[in-house]
Design a protein around this motif. Structure first.
Motif, PDB file in Angstrom:
ATOM      1  N   SER A   1     -48.380 -20.204  29.522  1.00 15.30           N
ATOM      2  CA  SER A   1     -47.099 -19.797  28.945  1.00 15.30           C
ATOM      3  C   SER A   1     -46.486 -21.034  28.294  1.00 15.30           C
ATOM      4  N   LYS A   2     -45.559 -20.801  27.390  1.00 10.84           N
ATOM      5  CA  LYS A   2     -44.928 -21.893  26.665  1.00 10.84           C
ATOM      6  C   LYS A   2     -43.470 -22.020  27.087  1.00 10.84           C
ATOM      7  N   LEU A   3     -42.991 -23.262  27.160  1.00 15.36           N
ATOM      8  CA  LEU A   3     -41.619 -23.486  27.615  1.00 15.36           C
ATOM      9  C   LEU A   3     -40.606 -22.961  26.606  1.00 15.36           C
TER      10      LEU A   3
ATOM     11  N   SER B   1     -48.952 -23.475  33.627  1.00 16.85           N
ATOM     12  CA  SER B   1     -49.636 -22.420  34.378  1.00 16.85           C
ATOM     13  C   SER B   1     -49.557 -22.756  35.857  1.00 16.85           C
ATOM     14  N   GLU B   2     -50.021 -21.824  36.680  1.00 21.81           N
ATOM     15  CA  GLU B   2     -50.046 -22.055  38.127  1.00 21.81           C
ATOM     16  C   GLU B   2     -51.409 -22.566  38.587  1.00 21.81           C
ATOM     17  N   LYS B   3     -52.311 -22.784  37.638  1.00 23.03           N
ATOM     18  CA  LYS B   3     -53.635 -23.288  38.016  1.00 23.03           C
ATOM     19  C   LYS B   3     -53.966 -24.542  37.217  1.00 23.03           C
ATOM     20  N   GLU B   4     -54.807 -25.355  37.802  1.00 25.40           N
ATOM     21  CA  GLU B   4     -55.237 -26.595  37.168  1.00 25.40           C
ATOM     22  C   GLU B   4     -56.383 -26.303  36.197  1.00 25.40           C
ATOM     23  N   ILE B   5     -56.267 -26.822  34.982  1.00 23.95           N
ATOM     24  CA  ILE B   5     -57.286 -26.633  33.951  1.00 23.95           C
ATOM     25  C   ILE B   5     -57.879 -27.999  33.626  1.00 23.95           C
ATOM     26  N   LEU B   6     -59.094 -28.222  34.056  1.00 21.33           N
ATOM     27  CA  LEU B   6     -59.701 -29.547  33.946  1.00 21.33           C
ATOM     28  C   LEU B   6     -60.161 -29.882  32.534  1.00 21.33           C
TER      29      LEU B   6
ATOM     30  N   PHE C   1     -50.562 -32.466  33.757  1.00 21.37           N
ATOM     31  CA  PHE C   1     -49.727 -33.042  34.804  1.00 21.37           C
ATOM     32  C   PHE C   1     -49.477 -32.021  35.906  1.00 21.37           C
ATOM     33  N   ARG C   2     -49.167 -32.536  37.072  1.00 21.11           N
ATOM     34  CA  ARG C   2     -48.667 -31.696  38.167  1.00 21.11           C
ATOM     35  C   ARG C   2     -47.157 -31.854  38.206  1.00 21.11           C
ATOM     36  N   LEU C   3     -46.450 -30.725  38.196  1.00 24.33           N
ATOM     37  CA  LEU C   3     -44.986 -30.767  38.211  1.00 24.33           C
ATOM     38  C   LEU C   3     -44.485 -31.103  39.614  1.00 24.33           C
ATOM     39  N   ILE C   4     -43.651 -32.108  39.718  1.00 21.87           N
ATOM     40  CA  ILE C   4     -43.079 -32.506  41.002  1.00 21.87           C
ATOM     41  C   ILE C   4     -41.714 -31.845  41.211  1.00 21.87           C
TER      42      ILE C   4
ATOM     43  N   SER D   1     -46.426 -15.881  25.517  1.00 24.81           N
ATOM     44  CA  SER D   1     -45.269 -15.602  26.376  1.00 24.81           C
ATOM     45  C   SER D   1     -44.547 -16.913  26.685  1.00 24.81           C
ATOM     46  N   TYR D   2     -43.260 -16.802  26.995  1.00 23.70           N
ATOM     47  CA  TYR D   2     -42.446 -17.974  27.308  1.00 23.70           C
ATOM     48  C   TYR D   2     -41.974 -17.886  28.758  1.00 23.70           C
ATOM     49  N   GLY D   3     -41.749 -19.052  29.362  1.00 18.74           N
ATOM     50  CA  GLY D   3     -41.259 -19.048  30.737  1.00 18.74           C
ATOM     51  C   GLY D   3     -41.037 -20.464  31.249  1.00 18.74           C
ATOM     52  N   ALA D   4     -40.408 -20.551  32.414  1.00 15.46           N
ATOM     53  CA  ALA D   4     -40.164 -21.852  33.043  1.00 15.46           C
ATOM     54  C   ALA D   4     -41.493 -22.518  33.399  1.00 15.46           C
ATOM     55  N   LEU D   5     -41.467 -23.833  33.515  1.00 16.00           N
ATOM     56  CA  LEU D   5     -42.687 -24.558  33.832  1.00 16.00           C
ATOM     57  C   LEU D   5     -43.149 -24.240  35.245  1.00 16.00           C
TER      58      LEU D   5
END
Length: 391
Positions: free
Chosen positions: A300-302, A311-316, A323-326, A269-273
């Motif tokens: 999801s892919k940009l 994604s909305e979760k951190e994947i270690l 990165f965390r989006l600012i 699926s595609y979507g905004a970051l």
């Protein structure tokens, strides 16, 4: 090999700049200039490429080109994890790095090499290293195959030369020896053939050329740079070979395996970051695991051509950079002109401008702990994304 006075000069000057050393040697005609420069260059390169060999007294290094073309200790040792048996034939022996490390897992290894001087170097080095499992054949790979009368061969290893008339080449049919011509003979003599190919070789094209005999593909990387592309070929036809990506740098090591058919079936699926941004390891991009990567990690892919995931979760344990989006800023816009960033690491992907062009346009120095990603979304709109690295 080498005279006492040459070795004495090497011991005294082995850490010096090669260009400066060449100037000194121009004034010392009594010394063997080419031999000395090859030894100093080899020792300097070996510190990173062949650390176990670098400090070995008396070890002889070949010409700069042979040193450059040889495998590294790290990649050779990784390959040795996959291979074992009775007899291995290294058809492109060269400096002998692969013969030595792969040969640790075999009872006997044949080093095939057409350059007599290079093979004598390998013979002397193996003796110094206490490696007594090697047999030597002076000649081309084709000549060995014509004369081969070994009772059994478990595996052939071949790293075709990627130079033709002084130019670098990478297609299988441009390299020497001609793998596609000798492959039927190789499979007649041994059940397995391992081929080291140029990392820029197109995998799908290679699979077509190799006639559906590829069992496994290995991509070996060091610090996010693809170092080796390997094809394991067998006698039986394979519908969907497995690809294995190995990052072997200890601090970032990971392994990612998949079958080509899995990538074909995967959904994307595609979507905004979102809150977290992920940039895949170069090995996954080389392997073409674009959809499967998103499916496995719930991303999801940009955009189809951007290869940027979110994604909305951190994947270690993500195999790549995270990165965390600012903030996300449309470009061009007034906001983009007022970023407030004096310095940042700029990444440009599918944006239409290079990092250098962006740096000049935005008046941002290419340094610092902040990151600025420039890319396009699925609607082809251009964006700037300020990010902070997670690891």
């Amino acid at each position: 090999m080498g005279r006492t006075e040459d070795w004495a000069f090497i011991a005294e000057h082995q850490a010096e700049d090669l260009a400066q050393l060449a100037l000194q040697l121009a004034k010392r005609p009594e010394l063997d200039r080419s031999f000395i420069l090859a030894q100093v260059n080899g020792r300097q390169k070996a510190k990173e490429k062949l650390p176990d060999w670098a400090g070995k007294a008396g070890l002889i290094f070949p010409s700069r080109l042979s040193m450059q073309q040889s495998s590294s200790q790290m990649t050779a040792q990784k390959k040795a994890e996959y291979l074992a048996g009775g007899t291995l034939v290294d058809l492109t022996g060269g400096f002998g790095v692969d013969s030595y490390y792969l040969g640790q897992k075999f009872e006997r290894v044949y080093h095939v090499e057409p350059q007599e001087e290079l093979q004598e170097i390998v013979r002397a080095n193996f003796s110094l290293l206490g490696f007594d499992r090697a047999e030597f054949f002076l000649g081309k790979a084709e000549e060995f195959l014509e004369q081969a009368n070994l009772p059994t061969i478990d595996c052939f290893y071949i790293d075709p030369s990627r130079r033709s008339e002084g130019q670098k080449v990478f297609r299988l049919d441009d390299c020497q020896p001609q793998l596609l011509e000798i492959l039927p003979r190789l499979l007649e003599l041994a059940p397995r053939v391992w081929v080291k190919a140029a990392t820029m070789l197109d995998i799908q094209q290679a699979l077509q050329q190799l006639g559906g005999k590829v069992r496994q593909i290995y991509i070996l990387a060091w610090r996010n740079e693809c170092k080796e592309l390997l094809f394991e070929i067998g006698r039986e036809s394979v519908i969907s070979p497995q690809i294995q990506i190995e990052e072997i740098y200890p601090k970032r090591a990971f392994s990612f395996q998949f079958e080509l058919a899995e990538e074909e079936r995967a959904q994307l699926s595609y979507g905004a970051l979102g809150s977290y941004v992920y940039l895949p390891h170069t090995g996954l991009l080389k392997a073409g695991a674009f959809k499967l990567l998103a499916e496995r990690y719930g991303l999801s892919k940009l955009a189809i051509n951007s290869h940027i995931y979110s994604s909305e979760k951190e994947i270690l344990d993500f195999p790549g950079r995270a990165f965390r989006l600012i903030r996300a800023i449309p470009y061009p816009s007034k906001a983009a002109k007022k970023l407030g960033l004096k310095k940042a690491q700029i990444i440009s992907k599918n944006f239409g401008m290079s990092v250098e062009q962006l740096r000049k346009k935005l008046k941002i120095k290419q340094s610092g702990g902040s990151y600025l990603l420039a890319s396009r979304d699925q609607e082809n709109k251009t964006w700037l994304y300020e990010m902070a690295p997670l690891f």
